[in-house]
Scaffold this motif. Structure first.
Motif, mmCIF file in Angstrom:
data_model
loop_
_atom_site.group_PDB
_atom_site.id
_atom_site.type_symbol
_atom_site.label_atom_id
_atom_site.label_comp_id
_atom_site.label_asym_id
_atom_site.label_seq_id
_atom_site.Cartn_x
_atom_site.Cartn_y
_atom_site.Cartn_z
ATOM 1 N N PHE A 21 -71.703 -51.893 -76.311
ATOM 2 C CA PHE A 21 -70.521 -52.281 -75.953
ATOM 3 C C PHE A 21 -70.532 -53.743 -75.568
ATOM 4 C CE2 PHE A 21 -67.929 -52.780 -71.942
ATOM 5 C CZ PHE A 21 -66.769 -52.830 -72.615
ATOM 6 N N LEU A 22 -71.318 -54.287 -74.949
ATOM 7 C CA LEU A 22 -71.523 -55.685 -74.485
ATOM 8 C C LEU A 22 -71.715 -56.863 -75.941
ATOM 9 C CD1 LEU A 22 -73.298 -55.473 -71.128
ATOM 10 C CD2 LEU A 22 -70.883 -55.940 -71.512
ATOM 11 N N SER A 24 -70.528 -56.034 -78.745
ATOM 12 C CA SER A 24 -69.324 -56.179 -79.764
ATOM 13 C C SER A 24 -68.348 -57.164 -79.312
ATOM 14 C CB SER A 24 -68.466 -54.909 -79.515
ATOM 15 O OG SER A 24 -67.836 -54.822 -78.050
ATOM 16 N N GLN A 27 -64.361 -56.331 -75.948
ATOM 17 C CA GLN A 27 -64.764 -55.445 -74.690
ATOM 18 C C GLN A 27 -63.479 -54.678 -74.464
ATOM 19 O OE1 GLN A 27 -66.433 -58.309 -74.567
ATOM 20 N NE2 GLN A 27 -68.370 -57.479 -75.511
ATOM 21 N N THR A 31 -63.703 -49.929 -77.414
ATOM 22 C CA THR A 31 -65.031 -50.153 -77.969
ATOM 23 C C THR A 31 -65.935 -49.326 -77.205
ATOM 24 O OG1 THR A 31 -63.985 -52.427 -78.233
ATOM 25 C CG2 THR A 31 -66.373 -52.203 -78.452
ATOM 26 N N LEU A 32 -65.695 -49.078 -75.895
ATOM 27 C CA LEU A 32 -66.821 -48.273 -74.999
ATOM 28 C C LEU A 32 -66.869 -46.871 -75.621
ATOM 29 C CD1 LEU A 32 -68.819 -48.046 -72.675
ATOM 30 C CD2 LEU A 32 -66.800 -47.466 -71.302
#
Length: 118
Positions: A21-22, A24, A27, A31-32
């Motif tokens: 996630f981080l 990408s 955020q 995305t999560l």
């Protein structure tokens, strides 16, 4: 029912999801959700494959290929020493993968519900 190892691996999976996630570009909640999907998909496919193997679906095919290989090598090679593929799969490992997949997919579905309710 499930031991300490299940929850330690679950925490590792959550850290992997957080790293994805981080890493990408953007955020967001979507995305999560995608990060959860990537990790859960791996466990789901692996558990599904092992479930099919454990269900003795491939034993007959494997046996016939071994018989054919033994006939073609004129009995020089013994293909029966490995056993059936259904015996290779450990039932506790299969449950381990199923638990991880179920929890990660459940968390992903909860996040999807939140995403569509907002």
């Amino acid at each position: 029912m499930f031991g300490k190892g299940h929850f330690i691996l679950l925490m590792i999976n959550l850290v992997i999801t957080l790293v994805l996630f981080l890493a990408s570009d953007e955020q967001s909640l979507l995305t999560l959700i995608n990060s959860f999907f990537y990790v859960a998909f791996f466990y789901f496919v692996a558990a599904l494959l092992l479930f099919v193997i454990k269900g003795r679906v491939l034993d007959g095919i494997t046996r016939s290929f071994r018989r054919f290989g033994k006939m073609m090598s004129k009995g020089l090679l013994d293909f029966e020493e490995n056993g059936d593929p259904s015996q290779w799969v450990n039932r506790s490992f299969l449950r381990y993968l199923q638990f991880q997949a179920a929890v990660l997919i459940g968390l992903m579905l909860i996040l999807l519900a939140i995403f569509y309710l907002i």
